[in-house]
Design a protein around this motif. Structure first.
Motif, PDB file in Angstrom:
ATOM      1  N   VAL A 108       0.845  -1.184   0.000  1.00  0.00           N
ATOM      2  CA  VAL A 108       0.000   0.000   0.000  1.00  0.00           C
ATOM      3  C   VAL A 108       0.885   1.240   0.000  1.00  0.00           C
ATOM      4  O   VAL A 108       2.046   1.202   0.417  1.00  0.00           O
ATOM      5  CB  VAL A 108      -0.959   0.039   1.215  1.00  0.00           C
ATOM      6  N   ASP A 109       0.321   2.352  -0.476  1.00  0.00           N
ATOM      7  CA  ASP A 109       1.014   3.628  -0.453  1.00  0.00           C
ATOM      8  C   ASP A 109       1.197   4.065   0.994  1.00  0.00           C
ATOM      9  O   ASP A 109       0.226   4.140   1.751  1.00  0.00           O
ATOM     10  CB  ASP A 109       0.193   4.660  -1.230  1.00  0.00           C
ATOM     11  N   ALA A 110       2.429   4.365   1.394  1.00  0.00           N
ATOM     12  CA  ALA A 110       2.697   4.702   2.787  1.00  0.00           C
ATOM     13  C   ALA A 110       2.101   6.039   3.197  1.00  0.00           C
ATOM     14  O   ALA A 110       1.886   6.283   4.383  1.00  0.00           O
ATOM     15  CB  ALA A 110       4.204   4.723   3.042  1.00  0.00           C
ATOM     16  N   SER A 111       1.798   6.903   2.236  1.00  0.00           N
ATOM     17  CA  SER A 111       1.283   8.230   2.567  1.00  0.00           C
ATOM     18  C   SER A 111      -0.213   8.251   2.805  1.00  0.00           C
ATOM     19  O   SER A 111      -0.718   9.072   3.578  1.00  0.00           O
ATOM     20  CB  SER A 111       1.639   9.230   1.462  1.00  0.00           C
ATOM     21  N   ASN A 112      -0.943   7.331   2.150  1.00  0.00           N
ATOM     22  CA  ASN A 112      -2.405   7.391   2.281  1.00  0.00           C
ATOM     23  C   ASN A 112      -3.087   6.032   2.376  1.00  0.00           C
ATOM     24  O   ASN A 112      -4.309   5.955   2.484  1.00  0.00           O
ATOM     25  CB  ASN A 112      -3.002   8.171   1.102  1.00  0.00           C
ATOM     26  N   GLY A 113      -2.323   4.942   2.340  1.00  0.00           N
ATOM     27  CA  GLY A 113      -2.906   3.615   2.490  1.00  0.00           C
ATOM     28  C   GLY A 113      -3.589   3.054   1.268  1.00  0.00           C
ATOM     29  O   GLY A 113      -4.192   1.986   1.344  1.00  0.00           O
ATOM     30  N   SER A 114      -3.523   3.748   0.138  1.00  0.00           N
ATOM     31  CA  SER A 114      -4.197   3.242  -1.063  1.00  0.00           C
ATOM     32  C   SER A 114      -3.476   2.000  -1.589  1.00  0.00           C
ATOM     33  O   SER A 114      -2.260   1.879  -1.486  1.00  0.00           O
ATOM     34  CB  SER A 114      -4.250   4.320  -2.153  1.00  0.00           C
ATOM     35  N   PRO A 115      -4.223   1.048  -2.178  1.00  0.00           N
ATOM     36  CA  PRO A 115      -3.614  -0.206  -2.627  1.00  0.00           C
ATOM     37  C   PRO A 115      -2.689  -0.002  -3.811  1.00  0.00           C
ATOM     38  O   PRO A 115      -2.944   0.816  -4.692  1.00  0.00           O
ATOM     39  CB  PRO A 115      -4.827  -1.056  -3.014  1.00  0.00           C
ATOM     40  N   VAL A 116      -1.618  -0.773  -3.812  1.00  0.00           N
ATOM     41  CA  VAL A 116      -0.654  -0.739  -4.914  1.00  0.00           C
ATOM     42  C   VAL A 116      -0.602  -2.093  -5.622  1.00  0.00           C
ATOM     43  O   VAL A 116      -0.703  -2.172  -6.836  1.00  0.00           O
ATOM     44  CB  VAL A 116       0.744  -0.351  -4.404  1.00  0.00           C
ATOM     45  N   ALA A 117      -0.465  -3.153  -4.849  1.00  0.00           N
ATOM     46  CA  ALA A 117      -0.382  -4.494  -5.444  1.00  0.00           C
ATOM     47  C   ALA A 117      -0.616  -5.540  -4.376  1.00  0.00           C
ATOM     48  O   ALA A 117      -0.376  -5.302  -3.190  1.00  0.00           O
ATOM     49  CB  ALA A 117       0.975  -4.712  -6.101  1.00  0.00           C
ATOM     50  N   THR A 118      -1.081  -6.715  -4.811  1.00  0.00           N
ATOM     51  CA  THR A 118      -1.261  -7.864  -3.932  1.00  0.00           C
ATOM     52  C   THR A 118      -0.572  -9.069  -4.551  1.00  0.00           C
ATOM     53  O   THR A 118      -0.738  -9.346  -5.745  1.00  0.00           O
ATOM     54  CB  THR A 118      -2.748  -8.182  -3.718  1.00  0.00           C
ATOM     55  N   VAL A 119       0.207  -9.778  -3.744  1.00  0.00           N
ATOM     56  CA  VAL A 119       0.923 -10.967  -4.201  1.00  0.00           C
ATOM     57  C   VAL A 119       0.490 -12.137  -3.323  1.00  0.00           C
ATOM     58  O   VAL A 119       0.549 -12.050  -2.094  1.00  0.00           O
ATOM     59  CB  VAL A 119       2.453 -10.778  -4.116  1.00  0.00           C
ATOM     60  N   GLN A 120       0.048 -13.227  -3.947  1.00  0.00           N
ATOM     61  CA  GLN A 120      -0.339 -14.405  -3.168  1.00  0.00           C
ATOM     62  C   GLN A 120       0.903 -15.100  -2.605  1.00  0.00           C
ATOM     63  O   GLN A 120       1.960 -15.129  -3.254  1.00  0.00           O
ATOM     64  CB  GLN A 120      -1.140 -15.372  -4.028  1.00  0.00           C
ATOM     65  N   THR A 121       0.744 -15.655  -1.406  1.00  0.00           N
ATOM     66  CA  THR A 121       1.855 -16.321  -0.736  1.00  0.00           C
ATOM     67  C   THR A 121       1.461 -17.756  -0.411  1.00  0.00           C
ATOM     68  O   THR A 121       0.379 -18.228  -0.779  1.00  0.00           O
ATOM     69  CB  THR A 121       2.203 -15.591   0.576  1.00  0.00           C
ATOM     70  N   GLY A 122       2.339 -18.434   0.318  1.00  0.00           N
ATOM     71  CA  GLY A 122       2.006 -19.754   0.831  1.00  0.00           C
ATOM     72  C   GLY A 122       1.124 -19.632   2.060  1.00  0.00           C
ATOM     73  O   GLY A 122       0.624 -18.544   2.388  1.00  0.00           O
ATOM     74  N   GLN A 123       0.956 -20.713   2.788  1.00  0.00           N
ATOM     75  CA  GLN A 123       0.037 -20.746   3.927  1.00  0.00           C
ATOM     76  C   GLN A 123       0.645 -20.057   5.150  1.00  0.00           C
ATOM     77  O   GLN A 123       1.774 -20.324   5.532  1.00  0.00           O
ATOM     78  CB  GLN A 123      -0.307 -22.184   4.280  1.00  0.00           C
ATOM     79  N   GLY A 124      -0.135 -19.155   5.733  1.00  0.00           N
ATOM     80  CA  GLY A 124       0.277 -18.504   6.968  1.00  0.00           C
ATOM     81  C   GLY A 124       1.439 -17.546   6.840  1.00  0.00           C
ATOM     82  O   GLY A 124       2.392 -17.646   7.622  1.00  0.00           O
ATOM     83  N   PRO A 125       1.405 -16.598   5.900  1.00  0.00           N
ATOM     84  CA  PRO A 125       2.506 -15.631   5.804  1.00  0.00           C
ATOM     85  C   PRO A 125       2.641 -14.861   7.109  1.00  0.00           C
ATOM     86  O   PRO A 125       1.658 -14.366   7.647  1.00  0.00           O
ATOM     87  CB  PRO A 125       2.075 -14.725   4.646  1.00  0.00           C
ATOM     88  N   ASP A 126       3.862 -14.767   7.597  1.00  0.00           N
ATOM     89  CA  ASP A 126       4.072 -14.245   8.942  1.00  0.00           C
ATOM     90  C   ASP A 126       5.139 -13.148   8.907  1.00  0.00           C
ATOM     91  O   ASP A 126       4.880 -12.039   8.471  1.00  0.00           O
ATOM     92  CB  ASP A 126       4.479 -15.413   9.854  1.00  0.00           C
TER      93      ASP A 126
END
Length: 337
Positions: free
Chosen positions: A107-125
């Protein structure tokens, strides 16, 4: 769509410290502020140097405590069982790991707007960033994998199969990652460029390793275990020393300017301060904190540390202890002069 909600995270005050490093048997860390926040669970915290604020990954959001405004901040939403939130790309974006959706969200650090989403494996921590290449490492706690993501292009770079329940990782700045494997009591040594595990360090004196930090120039890993901290030679895996700390630690912060490792223990409500020197360490202070304070963020410039915590009601058999409403806060811990 995420939204930015102004939160009344006011504080009684925040005392900044610019204490210079001094080799002292009593560094004098003390709590200087209690910054209140909204109710809800939390996990990792990180320091946002670009905006002088602390990011706390919460169950449904990311709280951003603005230290320049006395703790007033914003809530960056949404999160789906958020585990980690830290800045990438020179502070222009925030990366959030979501356990429920198995994703890493930029997300954009200045306003929280979405930039991108990347799928991960189970339980990203937990998350670590190789600043030289911009590669993000996401530790999948349930899947036993490390997701590799290019923070600049937001593209997946593949996965490294490690196995076990992965916790935090420490990077040495030379292309290696050291990853705690909680259920195997070991550290997996990873060659980031080669995308492979090159070694495994057994931790015979350590039960359930969680937090880990690398002491630059000391060839030393500081590992938080159940009731102890293991000091491990990064190049060989040799355990140099085991030091008693509090119970329930889940994080380690290393201050390279003062050469100290800070380990919060949530069950014992303590902060252990280790002085690092000559590839070894000694316990120099145990500071009482507050129950639940198990993770930590650090501002290396001031030396201030930040510990999320809350009060909990007595546990009922078969159920987790319930948080006392209105008790969540961010402790500010400042080193003495």
């Amino acid at each position: 769509m995420p939204r930015i909600v102004l939160a009344a995270l006011t504080a009684v005050g925040l005392l900044a410290s610019s204490a210079a490093f001094a080799e002292s048997p009593a560094p004098g860390y003390h709590i200087t502020a209690h910054l209140p926040g909204p109710d809800g669970g939390w996990d990792y915290a990180s320091f946002d140097a670009a905006r002088n604020r602390v990011l706390v990954a919460r169950s449904t959001a990311v709280d951003a405590f603005d230290l320049g405004a006395g703790g007033a901040g914003v809530v960056i939403e949404p999160a789906a069982r958020g585990h980690a939130a830290l800045t990438v790309n020179a502070g222009s974006e925030i990366l959030i790991t979501n356990g429920d959706t198995a994703s890493a969200v930029f997300v954009d650090a200045s306003n929280g707007s979405p930039v991108a989403t990347v799928q991960t494996g189970q339980g990203p921590d937990a998350v670590a960033v190789d600043t030289a290449s911009g590669t993000v490492l996401v530790m999948d706690h349930r899947g036993g994998q490390i997701d590799l993501i290019d923070s600049r292009t937001h593209q997946s770079l593949g996965r490294i199969e490690v196995g076990g329940a992965l916790e935090a990782a420490a990077l040495d700045g030379k292309g290696h990652a050291f990853v705690n494997v909680e259920d195997r009591n070991e550290i997996a040594v990873v060659d980031i460029a080669a995308r492979t595990v090159t070694g495994r360090y057994a931790l015979p004196g350590c039960e359930g390793p969680t937090g880990i930090a690398y002491a630059t120039g000391e060839d030393l890993l500081i590992v938080a275990c159940d009731g102890v901290a293991d000091l491990v030679r990064a190049s060989t895996g040799q355990t140099v020393r085991t030091i008693e700390i509090g119970d329930g630690a889940d994080g380690v912060a290393y201050d390279p300017n003062r050469k100290r490792a800070l380990i919060p223990a949530g069950e014992s409500a303590t902060l252990s301060v280790l002085q690092i020197a000559n590839g070894d360490a000694t316990l120099v202070q145990t500071l009482p904190t507050r129950s639940g304070g198990r993770t930590i963020a650090l501002d290396p410039a001031s030396g201030d540390a930040f510990i999320p915590t809350a009060l909990f009601a007595p546990a009922v058999e078969g159920h987790r202890a319930a948080m006392v409403p209105g008790s969540f806060e961010l402790l500010v811990v400042t080193p003495g002069s």
